[in-house]
Design an enzyme around this catalytic site. Structure first.
Site, PDB file in Angstrom:
ATOM      1  CB  CYS A   1      -8.970  -1.895  -9.927  1.00 28.60           C
ATOM      2  SG  CYS A   1      -9.782  -0.485 -10.683  1.00 28.60           S
ATOM      3  NE  ARG A   2     -13.034   2.208  -2.539  1.00 27.84           N
ATOM      4  CZ  ARG A   2     -12.275   3.147  -1.982  1.00 27.84           C
ATOM      5  NH1 ARG A   2     -11.378   3.783  -2.691  1.00 27.84           N
ATOM      6  NH2 ARG A   2     -12.416   3.472  -0.720  1.00 27.84           N
ATOM      7  CE  LYS A   3      -5.070  -0.560  -1.646  1.00 22.55           C
ATOM      8  NZ  LYS A   3      -3.805  -0.252  -0.934  1.00 22.55           N
TER       9      LYS A   3
ATOM     10  CB  CYS B   1     -13.924  -0.116 -10.312  1.00 22.27           C
ATOM     11  SG  CYS B   1     -12.939   0.174  -8.830  1.00 22.27           S
TER      12      CYS B   1
ATOM     13  CD  GLN C   1      -3.735   7.792  -4.350  1.00 21.65           C
ATOM     14  OE1 GLN C   1      -4.071   8.963  -4.189  1.00 21.65           O
ATOM     15  NE2 GLN C   1      -3.040   7.132  -3.423  1.00 21.65           N
TER      16      GLN C   1
ATOM     17  CB  SER D   1      -2.020   3.212  -4.052  1.00 26.21           C
ATOM     18  OG  SER D   1      -2.537   4.374  -3.470  1.00 26.21           O
TER      19      SER D   1
ATOM     20  CG  ASP E   1      -1.562   1.236   1.530  1.00 24.19           C
ATOM     21  OD1 ASP E   1      -2.229   1.740   0.606  1.00 24.19           O
ATOM     22  OD2 ASP E   1      -1.436   1.758   2.659  1.00 24.19           O
ATOM     23  NE  ARG E   2       0.719   7.353  -2.707  1.00 26.04           N
ATOM     24  CZ  ARG E   2       0.182   8.316  -3.455  1.00 26.04           C
ATOM     25  NH1 ARG E   2       0.425   8.375  -4.751  1.00 26.04           N
ATOM     26  NH2 ARG E   2      -0.621   9.217  -2.919  1.00 26.04           N
ATOM     27  CG  ASP E   3      -1.269   7.690   0.254  1.00 24.95           C
ATOM     28  OD1 ASP E   3      -0.130   7.882  -0.209  1.00 24.95           O
ATOM     29  OD2 ASP E   3      -2.316   8.000  -0.353  1.00 24.95           O
TER      30      ASP E   3
END
Ligand SMILES: [Mg+2]
Ligand SMILES: [Zn+2]
Length: 208
Positions: free
Chosen positions: A117-119, A115, A70, A68, A26-28
Site C-alpha cells: 500500500c505504500r505509494k 507492503c 503515514q 496518504s 495526497d494529504r500533506d
C-alpha cells in the site's frame, strides 16, 4: 434465481459505475501544509484554497479520496490513534468550508516493510477501485511528491503535481525529469482541480 428487479438494479449500478471518476489526493503538502510527521491535530494547517478546491469536486459529484503514506507510525514516531485525531481535525476544518472527503486510505507501514500500500505502490487505489467500482484509467492523482505521480502512472490515471509542499523541489529532482512526468503541473490544489474539471468536461466524464 435473481428476480428481474435485482437484475435491473445490477445493470443500473454497473452503468453508473462505468462513468464514475475519483480524484485521489495526497494529504500533506497537497491539502494541508507539510510540517513533517504530523503527530498532533494542532499541526494541521490548510493550504489556502484547499477547501474551495474540494468543494468544487463535491459539487461535480466527483469522488474525492485521500491516499496518504503515514510511515511515521511504522517508524515509531506516532501512533495510529494520532493519525486518527489529525484526520478528524483535517475533516473538521474542511467541513467549515463545506468541503467533504468521500473516503480516506492511510499506509502506516515502514518503507522497509515492502507492503503493497505504500505509494507509489497502488494498493490503496486498488482497494478504492474495488469499493467504488472505479476505472482507474479515468481517475486523477494529485500530489506534491514524485511518488504520487509514479502512483498515478502505475495505474494509468492522469497525474497532477502541485507546487505546494515539496512540489517545487520535486520538480527539480532527477526522478521527475527522467521517468514519468506529470500530465499537469499546478500552482496549488485549486489550480489542479480547475485543470481536472476541464479534462472531465472534455471527456464527458460526469458521475451519476
Ligand atoms: Mg505530500
Ligand atoms: Zn503500507
Amino acid at each position: 434465481m435473481k428476480n428481474k428487479g435485482t437484475i435491473y438494479q445490477m445493470k443500473k449500478n454497473k452503468k453508473a459505475s462505468l462513468g464514475k471518476i475519483a480524484v485521489f489526493l495526497d494529504r500533506d503538502g497537497t491539502i494541508n501544509e507539510d510540517s513533517g510527521y504530523i503527530d498532533h491535530p494542532n499541526r494541521i494547517e490548510l493550504i489556502p484554497r484547499s477547501r474551495q478546491a474540494i468543494k468544487r469536486l463535491n459539487k461535480k459529484n466527483i469522488l474525492t479520496i485521500i491516499v496518504s503514506n503515514q510511515s511515521g507510525v511504522g517508524r515509531g514516531y506516532l501512533k495510529r490513534k494520532d493519525v486518527a485525531l489529525v484526520d478528524e481535525k483535517l475533516k473538521t476544518e474542511l467541513v467549515k468550508g463545506k468541503a467533504y472527503i468521500d473516503d480516506t486510505y492511510y499506509c502506516y507501514h515502514h518503507p522497509d516493510n515492502n507492503c503493497s500500500c505504500r505509494k507509489p505502490k497502488p494498493g490503496m487505489l486498488n482497494k478504492a477501485a474495488r469499493k467504488f467500482h472505479l476505472d482507474l484509467t479515468r481517475c486523477f492523482v494529485v500530489g506534491d511528491h514524485y511518488s504520487d505521480i509514479a502512483l498515478g502512472y502505475e495505474v494509468g490515471a492522469k497525474t497532477v503535481m502541485v507546487l505546494t509542499g515539496h512540489g517545487r523541489a520535486e520538480m527539480k529532482s532527477k526522478s521527475i525529469k527522467s521517468k514519468c512526468r506529470p500530465d499537469y503541473v499546478a500552482k496549488d490544489l485549486y489550480a489542479a482541480v480547475n485543470w481536472i474539471l476541464k479534462q472531465v468536461k472534455k471527456g464527458g466524464k460526469v458521475n451519476d
